[in-house]
Design a protein around this motif. Structure first.
Motif, PDB file in Angstrom:
ATOM      1  N   ASP A 188       0.824  -1.214   0.000  1.00 16.82           N
ATOM      2  CA  ASP A 188       0.000   0.000   0.000  1.00 16.82           C
ATOM      3  C   ASP A 188       0.856   1.263   0.000  1.00 16.82           C
ATOM      4  O   ASP A 188       0.505   2.258  -0.642  1.00 16.82           O
ATOM      5  CB  ASP A 188      -0.927   0.016   1.219  1.00 16.82           C
TER       6      ASP A 188
ATOM      7  N   ALA B  59       0.533   4.007  -2.898  1.00 17.87           N
ATOM      8  CA  ALA B  59       0.207   5.396  -2.576  1.00 17.87           C
ATOM      9  C   ALA B  59       1.234   6.349  -3.171  1.00 17.87           C
ATOM     10  O   ALA B  59       0.898   7.435  -3.658  1.00 17.87           O
ATOM     11  CB  ALA B  59       0.134   5.573  -1.059  1.00 17.87           C
TER      12      ALA B  59
ATOM     13  N   LEU C 207      -4.388   7.065   1.081  1.00 18.45           N
ATOM     14  CA  LEU C 207      -3.796   5.744   1.318  1.00 18.45           C
ATOM     15  C   LEU C 207      -2.497   5.879   2.117  1.00 18.45           C
ATOM     16  O   LEU C 207      -2.206   5.038   2.978  1.00 18.45           O
ATOM     17  CB  LEU C 207      -3.535   5.036  -0.016  1.00 18.45           C
TER      18      LEU C 207
ATOM     19  N   LYS D  76      -3.415   6.199   5.616  1.00 21.82           N
ATOM     20  CA  LYS D  76      -3.903   4.915   6.119  1.00 21.82           C
ATOM     21  C   LYS D  76      -2.740   4.007   6.505  1.00 21.82           C
ATOM     22  O   LYS D  76      -2.779   3.331   7.546  1.00 21.82           O
ATOM     23  CB  LYS D  76      -4.773   4.233   5.062  1.00 21.82           C
TER      24      LYS D  76
END
Length: 216
Positions: A30, A34, A42, A45
């Motif tokens: 991720d 991102a 993201l 996150k």
């Protein structure tokens, strides 16, 4: 605690370790996604998820220490529990590096990268692949697979050197790129460290299976 209970708790502990590994692998993937897509939501996150990784690591360590204290295991059982603790720490540090890449994405904001992101995602694929295979070697108790993970670290190091040299070249030719190039250099360094930690897990698996501490 009878032997069957001990074995069951040991199995549950390993399953929690694999769950932690899955969380870390997702954080790595991720964080790079991102960075590639300039997805600040993201990135945030990924940073927030690190608290969950830290909490899970602490839980695993506490359970392993409790089993050591209450059961006083010897030989392979003790090596297994010590390896679980060691590997959980390595995974937690990988989570920190993924968080670092998330923070880099936030610092970059909406600014485009100084060059197309090709080599950094390639580096991330290799590093996350090393992590997955190091955990596979743990499940299988496979020192040969663990050794292959250790050997693959050279590929990641070579990619890091290439990225570093390319970015230095950009900085020299155009000083206005220094800040943005530095961000990418930091991200590449975090990935290089993730691969190093996967190598450490491979070495720990070799120790678990053979009782021999190795350094690659």
């Amino acid at each position: 605690m009878v032997r069957a209970d001990f074995d069951r708790n040991l199995k549950l502990l390993q399953e929690e370790l694999l769950l932690l590994g899955g969380l870390v692998e997702k954080a790595i993937v991720d964080s790079i996604e991102a960075l590639k897509t300039r997805n600040l939501e993201l990135s945030h996150k990924v940073v927030a998820q690190d608290d969950i990784i830290d909490k899970k690591t602490n839980e695993i360590e506490e359970k392993a220490i409790d089993l050591i204290a209450t059961q006083q295991p010897i030989a392979i059982d003790l090596r297994t529990l010590m390896s679980v603790i060691h590997i959980s720490v390595e995974l937690e540090r990988m989570g920190d590096y993924a968080e670092g890449i998330g923070k880099i994405g936030i610092m970059m904001g909406n600014d485009p990268p100084v060059k197309p992101l090709v080599d950094i995602p390639k580096m991330a694929d290799k590093a996350s692949g090393m992590l997955k295979r190091s955990l596979d070697s743990l499940v299988r108790r496979d020192p040969i697979l663990a050794r292959q993970v250790c050997d693959d670290d050279d590929e990641v190091d070579n990619l890091y050197d290439q990225i570093y040299n390319d970015l230095i070249g950009l900085m020299v030719s155009d000083p206005s790129t220094i800040q943005r190039a530095t961000y990418l250099m930091w991200a590449a360094h975090d990935l290089e460290r993730i691969a190093d930690r996967a190598t450490n897990i491979g070495e720990r698996v070799i120790f678990l299976v053979t009782g021999q501490l190795v350094s690659t």
